[in-house]
Design an enzyme around this catalytic site. Structure first.
Site, short mmCIF file in Angstrom:
data_model
loop_
_atom_site.label_atom_id
_atom_site.label_comp_id
_atom_site.label_asym_id
_atom_site.label_seq_id
_atom_site.Cartn_x
_atom_site.Cartn_y
_atom_site.Cartn_z
N ARG A 1 0.84 -1.20 0.00
CA ARG A 1 0.00 0.00 0.00
C ARG A 1 0.88 1.26 0.00
O ARG A 1 0.58 2.23 -0.69
CB ARG A 1 -0.91 0.01 1.24
CG ARG A 1 -2.05 -1.00 1.17
CD ARG A 1 -3.09 -0.75 2.25
NE ARG A 1 -2.82 -1.46 3.49
CZ ARG A 1 -3.32 -2.65 3.81
NH1 ARG A 1 -4.11 -3.30 2.98
NH2 ARG A 1 -3.04 -3.22 4.96
N CYS B 1 -2.62 -14.16 -3.70
CA CYS B 1 -2.36 -14.58 -2.31
C CYS B 1 -2.59 -16.09 -2.15
O CYS B 1 -2.67 -16.58 -1.03
CB CYS B 1 -3.23 -13.80 -1.33
SG CYS B 1 -4.98 -14.01 -1.62
#
Ligand code: SAH
Length: 395
Positions: free
Chosen positions: A214, A339
């Site tokens: 992020r 993921c």
């Protein structure tokens, strides 16, 4: 203290010599003592009777998850030492003791020599998640050790294992507080505030594993039109806004996720007209979208939960990414993630390569991303590496 005993087949102790923390059921020759119950602590011996390890026994292809390779009782002081060691790592990483950041993962399963256990910290609340019956059985000891380690900064412990414990064990465990019952539900990551829904949210309430990624988005966001696909809490959106994005659109198929993303944006950037959120299917949105985005984030849920689903998962990643390559503006930046633990780095890169080739765009790899340091990988357990990402420049 004596535990029930498992004797391995001849030669099957080899992986334990390399400190691998799992014993597969096929490696077991026989058990001694009373009948084993799932979650029991067991002592593991080689075929010739040598002590090898102590772990939790479970039903399934992984039969034992190792807690220690030393002959030591699993007592309060064991849990305290393990949690203290995990906390020392977080101090070293620099995620603790900060006023701008009180969200971090304290225990990451095998990566912290505690297979089957996750502990995430959100301000004064710790969320414990057990993935094995053994850790479930020990949850009160673990909670007590957590109180000792974190002291006064800890106000409540929430246990969130309803969906992560083996379904077949039929424990009927419900989520709930083990200690305390409040805890502020707004926590901070790198100076940004987030509502954390540990009661009903996905995982333990937040995807802590994307923190560093992020931050990287924040660096690329300035002046760009950003599409945050699979936004969930809107984490990437909030960072992109702080980074000076011209516009940020958050998309998730779940209406609840969209509301949460909107709430998190409002918490940090009230009345900021740059943001809008849409509850829509990713594939449909990418097909129909009119806006010309030049920074796209694709962070889908795990497409492969097991190795058996690998082929389909790779086709899914290719299809999704091909759509983004086709639509992104020239000079655009694509952040794309997987993921799925079953999809390794090379598989993922091949799927993205195929997507790029289908689109015919010129694509450069700018960064190769992974999980952050508070989700460590034991060198003896490479399977612990699960989050992969690529940052791509699309000409
Ligand atoms: N990027 C998020 C985490 C994503 S989790 C973060 O940083 O926190 C994956 C999200 O994808 C979930 O919120 C789920 O609701 C959403 N999702 C699953 N299938 C989807 C689909 N077909 N289209 C859009 N969103 C989807």
């Amino acid at each position: 203290m004596s535990y029930k005993t498992i004797i391995l087949r001849k030669g099957k102790e080899e992986s334990l010599g390399r400190f691998h923390p799992w014993i597969f059921s096929g490696a077991i020759h026989h058990t001694e003592g009373d009948k084993l119950e799932e979650g029991d602590l067991v002592e593991v011996l080689s075929a010739d009777g040598r002590f090898l390890a102590i772990g939790h026994w479970q039903i399934g292809s992984i039969a034992v998850r190792i807690l220690t390779f030393k002959r030591q009782p699993i007592t309060a002081s064991f849990w305290e030492r393990r949690l203290k060691a995990a906390l020392d790592v977080r101090h070293a990483i620099g995620v603790t003791g900060r006023t701008d950041n009180n969200i971090y993962r304290l225990v990451h399963g095998e990566g912290d020599n505690l297979p089957g256990l996750i502990i995430d910290i959100y301000g004064s609340t710790a969320v414990i998640q057990a993935h094995s019956v053994g850790m479930h059985v020990c949850r009160h000891d673990i909670a007590a050790a957590l109180c000792t380690c974190l002291g006064e900064q800890l106000k409540s412990i929430y246990y969130k294992s309803e969906t992560t414990l083996p379904f077949k064990a039929m424990l009927g465990q419900e989520n709930g507080f083990l200690w305390g019952d409040t805890g502020d539900n707004v926590a901070k990551e790198n100076g940004l505030a987030f509502h954390i829904d540990w009661l009903k949210g996905q995982k333990t309430g937040f995807f802590i594993d994307q923190r560093d990624n992020r931050s990287l988005i924040e660096r690329y966001a300035s002046g760009r039109k950003v599409l945050n696909m699979f936004c969930y809490t809107g984490g990437f959106s909030v960072y992109a806004m702080r980074g000076g994005a011209m516009l940020v659109h958050s998309v998730d198929s779940s209406a609840k996720a969209v509301r949460l993303a909107e709430a998190n944006v409002a918490l940090n950037f009230p009345d900021d007209k740059r943001h809008a959120a849409f509850s829509e299917d990713a594939f449909h949105f990418l097909d129909e979208m009119q806006e010309k985005y030049d920074l796209i984030i694709l962070d889908p849920p795990a497409f492969a939960k097991h190795k058996s689903a690998l082929g389909n998962a790779l086709r899914g990643y290719t299809k999704l990414n091909a759509k983004a390559f086709e639509k992104i503006q020239p000079g655009g930046i694509l952040f794309t993630f997987s993921c799925s633990q079953a999809v390794d780095k090379d598989h993922f890169r091949t799927a993205i390569f195929t997507a790029a080739a289908i689109s015919g765009r010129k694509v450069r790899i700018l960064h190769q991303l992974h999980q952050p340091a508070d989700h460590p990988v034991s060198i003896y357990h490479p399977e612990g590496e699960y989050l992969k990402g690529l940052v791509l420049y699309v000409e």
